[in-house]
Design a protein around this motif. Sequence first.
Motif, PDB file in Angstrom:
ATOM      1  N   PHE A   1      45.293  96.156  -2.565  1.00  0.00           N
ATOM      2  CA  PHE A   1      44.513  95.152  -2.571  1.00  0.00           C
ATOM      3  C   PHE A   1      43.952  94.614  -1.041  1.00  0.00           C
ATOM      4  N   GLN A   2      42.842  94.224  -1.308  1.00  0.00           N
ATOM      5  CA  GLN A   2      42.048  94.071   0.047  1.00  0.00           C
ATOM      6  C   GLN A   2      41.455  92.467   0.043  1.00  0.00           C
ATOM      7  N   PRO A   3      42.377  91.525   0.588  1.00  0.00           N
ATOM      8  CA  PRO A   3      41.967  90.122   0.509  1.00  0.00           C
ATOM      9  C   PRO A   3      40.697  89.844   1.124  1.00  0.00           C
ATOM     10  N   ALA A   4      40.114  90.589   2.142  1.00  0.00           N
ATOM     11  CA  ALA A   4      38.909  90.338   2.708  1.00  0.00           C
ATOM     12  C   ALA A   4      37.967  90.195   1.943  1.00  0.00           C
ATOM     13  N   GLU A   5      37.737  91.149   0.839  1.00  0.00           N
ATOM     14  CA  GLU A   5      36.697  91.216  -0.225  1.00  0.00           C
ATOM     15  C   GLU A   5      36.666  89.812  -0.786  1.00  0.00           C
ATOM     16  N   PHE A   6      37.755  88.970  -1.260  1.00  0.00           N
ATOM     17  CA  PHE A   6      37.525  87.636  -1.905  1.00  0.00           C
ATOM     18  C   PHE A   6      37.309  86.547  -0.816  1.00  0.00           C
ATOM     19  N   THR A   7      37.437  86.751   0.477  1.00  0.00           N
ATOM     20  CA  THR A   7      37.294  85.878   1.503  1.00  0.00           C
ATOM     21  C   THR A   7      35.666  85.505   1.429  1.00  0.00           C
ATOM     22  N   LYS A   8      35.040  86.402   1.359  1.00  0.00           N
ATOM     23  CA  LYS A   8      33.325  86.294   1.246  1.00  0.00           C
ATOM     24  C   LYS A   8      32.924  85.360   0.108  1.00  0.00           C
ATOM     25  N   LEU A   9      33.652  85.451  -1.245  1.00  0.00           N
ATOM     26  CA  LEU A   9      33.314  84.653  -2.360  1.00  0.00           C
ATOM     27  C   LEU A   9      33.932  83.310  -1.937  1.00  0.00           C
ATOM     28  N   ALA A  10      35.390  83.194  -1.277  1.00  0.00           N
ATOM     29  CA  ALA A  10      35.720  81.819  -0.916  1.00  0.00           C
ATOM     30  C   ALA A  10      34.762  81.194  -0.018  1.00  0.00           C
ATOM     31  N   THR A  11      34.348  82.022   1.103  1.00  0.00           N
ATOM     32  CA  THR A  11      33.356  81.288   2.150  1.00  0.00           C
ATOM     33  C   THR A  11      32.331  80.810   1.520  1.00  0.00           C
ATOM     34  N   ALA A  12      31.492  81.476   0.652  1.00  0.00           N
ATOM     35  CA  ALA A  12      30.401  81.268   0.013  1.00  0.00           C
ATOM     36  C   ALA A  12      30.589  79.877  -0.734  1.00  0.00           C
ATOM     37  N   LEU A  13      31.555  79.647  -1.336  1.00  0.00           N
ATOM     38  CA  LEU A  13      31.601  78.448  -2.316  1.00  0.00           C
ATOM     39  C   LEU A  13      32.211  77.481  -1.197  1.00  0.00           C
TER      40      LEU A  13
ATOM     41  N   PHE B   1      29.229  99.781  -7.304  1.00  0.00           N
ATOM     42  CA  PHE B   1      29.195 101.226  -7.497  1.00  0.00           C
ATOM     43  C   PHE B   1      30.415 102.051  -6.834  1.00  0.00           C
ATOM     44  N   SER B   2      30.725 101.620  -5.387  1.00  0.00           N
ATOM     45  CA  SER B   2      31.720 102.095  -4.991  1.00  0.00           C
ATOM     46  C   SER B   2      33.362 102.333  -5.655  1.00  0.00           C
ATOM     47  N   TYR B   3      34.078 103.193  -5.414  1.00  0.00           N
ATOM     48  CA  TYR B   3      35.365 102.910  -6.046  1.00  0.00           C
ATOM     49  C   TYR B   3      36.149 101.995  -5.324  1.00  0.00           C
ATOM     50  N   GLY B   4      37.026 101.476  -6.192  1.00  0.00           N
ATOM     51  CA  GLY B   4      37.903 100.317  -5.342  1.00  0.00           C
ATOM     52  C   GLY B   4      37.743  99.064  -6.344  1.00  0.00           C
ATOM     53  N   GLY B   5      39.364  98.639  -6.672  1.00  0.00           N
ATOM     54  CA  GLY B   5      39.351  97.500  -7.438  1.00  0.00           C
ATOM     55  C   GLY B   5      38.769  96.189  -6.497  1.00  0.00           C
ATOM     56  N   SER B   6      39.483  96.018  -5.611  1.00  0.00           N
ATOM     57  CA  SER B   6      39.101  94.645  -5.002  1.00  0.00           C
ATOM     58  C   SER B   6      37.754  94.487  -4.633  1.00  0.00           C
ATOM     59  N   SER B   7      36.876  95.658  -4.360  1.00  0.00           N
ATOM     60  CA  SER B   7      35.682  94.795  -4.031  1.00  0.00           C
ATOM     61  C   SER B   7      34.972  94.950  -5.353  1.00  0.00           C
ATOM     62  N   LEU B   8      35.323  95.715  -6.348  1.00  0.00           N
ATOM     63  CA  LEU B   8      34.604  95.464  -7.689  1.00  0.00           C
ATOM     64  C   LEU B   8      34.949  94.088  -8.434  1.00  0.00           C
ATOM     65  N   TRP B   9      36.070  93.846  -8.218  1.00  0.00           N
ATOM     66  CA  TRP B   9      36.666  92.321  -8.631  1.00  0.00           C
ATOM     67  C   TRP B   9      35.990  91.250  -8.006  1.00  0.00           C
ATOM     68  N   ALA B  10      35.760  91.331  -6.709  1.00  0.00           N
ATOM     69  CA  ALA B  10      35.158  90.455  -5.715  1.00  0.00           C
ATOM     70  C   ALA B  10      33.847  90.188  -6.110  1.00  0.00           C
ATOM     71  N   PHE B  11      32.973  91.418  -6.243  1.00  0.00           N
ATOM     72  CA  PHE B  11      31.631  91.336  -6.580  1.00  0.00           C
ATOM     73  C   PHE B  11      31.387  90.619  -7.855  1.00  0.00           C
ATOM     74  N   THR B  12      32.431  90.914  -8.965  1.00  0.00           N
ATOM     75  CA  THR B  12      32.203  90.507 -10.383  1.00  0.00           C
ATOM     76  C   THR B  12      32.434  88.991 -10.423  1.00  0.00           C
ATOM     77  N   LEU B  13      33.517  88.563  -9.596  1.00  0.00           N
ATOM     78  CA  LEU B  13      33.759  87.310  -9.552  1.00  0.00           C
ATOM     79  C   LEU B  13      32.504  86.572  -9.056  1.00  0.00           C
ATOM     80  N   LEU B  14      32.109  86.894  -7.902  1.00  0.00           N
ATOM     81  CA  LEU B  14      30.857  86.385  -7.166  1.00  0.00           C
ATOM     82  C   LEU B  14      29.779  86.224  -7.811  1.00  0.00           C
ATOM     83  N   LEU B  15      29.511  87.144  -8.665  1.00  0.00           N
ATOM     84  CA  LEU B  15      28.241  87.266  -9.592  1.00  0.00           C
ATOM     85  C   LEU B  15      28.618  86.202 -10.783  1.00  0.00           C
TER      86      LEU B  15
END
Lengths: 604, 471
Positions: free
Chosen positions: B113-125, B443-457
């Motif tokens: 799990f890569q927390p940095a993926e979610f920080t983008k979302l949190a920072t945007a918020l 597109f890219s393989y990986g749960g963290s990034s997929l979830w983070a982008f999904t949540l973001l959107l």
Amino acid sequence: MENIYSNRRLFISGFFILVIFIYILRLFFLQIIDSSYKLSAENNVFRHIVQYPSRGLIFDRHGKLMVYNQSVFDVVIVPNEMKAFDTLLFCKIVDIDKLELINKLKEAKKFSTYKPSIIIQLLDFKRYSLLQESLYKFQGFFTQARTIRTYDKPLAASLLGYIGEVDDKAIKENPYYRIGDYIGISGIEKSYEEVLRGKKGVKIFMVDVHNRIKGSFKEGKFDSVAIVGSNLTTSIDLKLQEYGESLMKNFKGSVVAIEPSTGEILALVTSPTYDPNLLVGQQRAKNYRILQLDKNKPLFDRAIGAMYPPGSTFKLVDALIALQEGVITPQTVLPCNGGFRVGSFFQACHGHGGAVDFTRAISGSCNAYFSQVFMRILNDSKYDSIGLAYANWRKHLMDFGIGRKLNTDLSHELKGILYTKDRWDKIFGNSRWRPLRLVSMAIGQGELGITPLQLANVSAAIANRGYYYIPHIVKAINQKDSIDKRFYIKQKLNINQEYFEPVIEGMEMVVKAGTATVAFLPQIAICGKTGTAENPHGEDHSIFIAFAPRDNPKIAIAVFVENAGFGSTVAAPIASLMIEKYLTDSISRPYLEERIFNTKLKYE
Amino acid sequence: MERSSNILKRLDWITILIYLFLVIFGLINIYAAVYNEQYSSIFDGSQRYGKQLLWIAIAFVLIIIVLIIDGRVYEVLAYPIYLGTILLLIAVLLFGKEVNGARSWFEFGSIRFQPAEFTKLATALAIARLMSVHDYKINRINDLAKVGLLIIIPVSLIILQNDTGSALVYAAFLVVLYREGLSPWYLILIMLFGVLFILSLVTDLFNVFIALPILALIIFHLIYQNIKLTLIGLGIFIFACLLLVLNHYFLHFKGEYVLAVGIIFSLIVLAYPAYVKRIKHYGMISFILIGAMAFTFSVEYFFNHVLEIHQRTRINVVLGLESDPLGVEYNVRQSKIAIGSGEFTGKGFLQGTQTKFQFVPEQDTDFIFCTVGEEYGFIGTFIVLGLFAALILRIIAIAERQRSKMNRIYGYGVASILFFHVAVNVGMTMGLAPVIGIPLPFFSYGGSSLWAFTLLLFILLKLDTTRMDKF
């Protein structure tokens, strides 16, 4: 909610669109305009693996195997698949020094860690089987089979020739060859290269990033199958060849035997020779150097590559031409006073005196008789000048295949020496032709050079009473008579058939009561003629030409033995023994055979 | 309220359709990239495509949760969420697992799990929350510093994780700031320093020092159109250059030092007439000029004396100054070959030889776009890029139609982050952008990034459904 900066939306959107548009443009170039990437991808993934066909086999005229292919095995290592292994065991199995093994592994690693390198070449079958059994203990080691030429008996080396890796020149000349391919370099291997080699095939494999084969491309749709080389049936009689080589063992020289009715070469002996097995595989380069340095020149094929003066055997040709030109008849009697004398010129003759008739001139090899005959040929009033008479005489000789290449299927065939009229014109300059200058040619000396093969062909032409077939070494390709058409065409001499009988009569007398009674066989009518080629460098060369039986001849033969003196001493017995061996498959005169086996000449 | 039926009506289905297409097409390409005949079922959990399928399923669950949760919580929870992800970043620095040299992963059993993926979302918020405050003025230095701080904290932490690529993504927020009124001068300034950074590596310090004052003079002249002052400036500059010649023959100091001294000297000399003529921005221009020189000098020093050789090599390869055919350059080359060999229609599903035989490293993650290029050709890449463009423009449209300032700012955050990822990721597969290893969204393989982008959107889509609600 409006905002003074909302026009910036357009700028941002525009920027995003611009970037993506540039990307699409770039993709358009990358994927559609530029085709080099497709090629790169193919280079990445396709490996064209050449399938080598096995080379055609070579048989003798009776279907006995002469040359075949033997599988040998190379041991190959892929360094990054190698795991720790029992080096001691490995070294013992493949018979290699541990230090050497370590060095070779180092080299292989340096070359590539994932590509295979050969570390041991030409493992024999026994060691190969041993290794194969325990190969599972040696991870990363593989064996790969190769074939090398193998010779059933160490015979006919220079006639068969050898193969070796192609050189740059051959690659440039023929796009079929690639570096590392093998090609015939001499002998039959060379002249029948295209038949023997077959056709290479190619298999297209796909490999992954580590160069591991992942499977064939489109289930082999684009592969081509290797076509095995054709087998050759030679005209050689292996038994006769072997016997000839054993008779010549102590001598330098050559024996060529031809079947007159077909032109097929029955035996082509050159001596000294070598074991053809020396020139295969790993040791080829080393052995080749040794053979090359040998002062007896075993690599030199005397049968087609050495020229000798034909000596007295040439009198037969002179006699035939003289009869045809009408300058003598079979009844012509000429004086011999122990030699031929014109003014101060004197050519000595053997111990017969007085008047000599045609038959006795041949059987006794009378120099005086044939010198006069030759003078008559040159001074023939039919021709405006001596030069033209000479040119006509020369044309007859060329019909016999003297002084030109016979165009056989042997490589490196020699032309011999036979001066043209022009050349003599130059030698004589403005002055008139002096026939006496040429008279030594009457007895096969002087400006004449003939190869054993050419002389054997002369013998065959006489045996056939006026024609011959171009001598050839290959009888059939893949058991079909598919050799070149030229070998089936009768080569006619411009000499009437009737003139042969008196000459042949003389030849039979040579053996019955003439200079070569040593060659006499009661049950077979051998017709022959001795010759002695004067050799300014040492002892004369012993020559004998013969065919047998007199009627419906089966074998025509020419024997040259260097530095063995008179034709009757060594050459005639050898010819006689070979004729007997070929016609009866037995030897009735072991004492004669013994004598030849025990004769040792001194060659420096 | 009949909210649940309403929300489905209000959802922006165009965005969702594009999202679904990208996710599914991504899965197909991951399948092709790691295809293995032995495990050909797409449901095989031991293979990455099987796992990605699971991640997608989880993403769908996340979507449902986001749609159910009241949109107003984000305004309330923006800062706590931000704080939470920052704490996660710190935690990952202390307890995380190192993968490929970056300590940016938590590992729970076989799941990373890569927390940095979610920080983008949190920072945007958090940025949206901060900037939507009533009296927020972005060009006021205090307010700018606040938003800068929000960005710099996660950036520093991520750089500390040794994941520079992910940190660079935060540059995308400049777009958001620009939209909200940030003076373009800041952007120009940042670009200037970017160019200087590259120049200082590409050429000699000396050349930069010669070029900078000339540039300054030109700008000066363009702004004030005062020939006399410009000529004086030029005269002093030429004098400084003469000093340089003297130095070359007699003193042998380093040329750039002499130039620097000469430039500072001429600025001081010019200061008086500038003051007399009341020239407003003289101080500013001088300051930027000196700052630029100092910056160039320090970059050069840092590059040559602080960085390790391999780090230098990597930067040089990206800038095209050095060739490294087996390292980064190899990836890009193989990637270009994969894309280029696809030609117009591509080689077909599972027929890509570059893909199948692993010529391109990281092909299921960072280099997934090659698979599209190789197996579907120009048609495939055109459609994917076109859809991304459509998605981003759609998000901008959604952002612009928000009545709430926070929602709009957040929407721009989403668009900018997506754009940055697409531009850099696709650019690096074609050799147009440096290889910094960030995933292609959805597109890219990986749960963290997929979830983070999904949540973001989907947070944006959720906010969008509430745009008509009365406050």
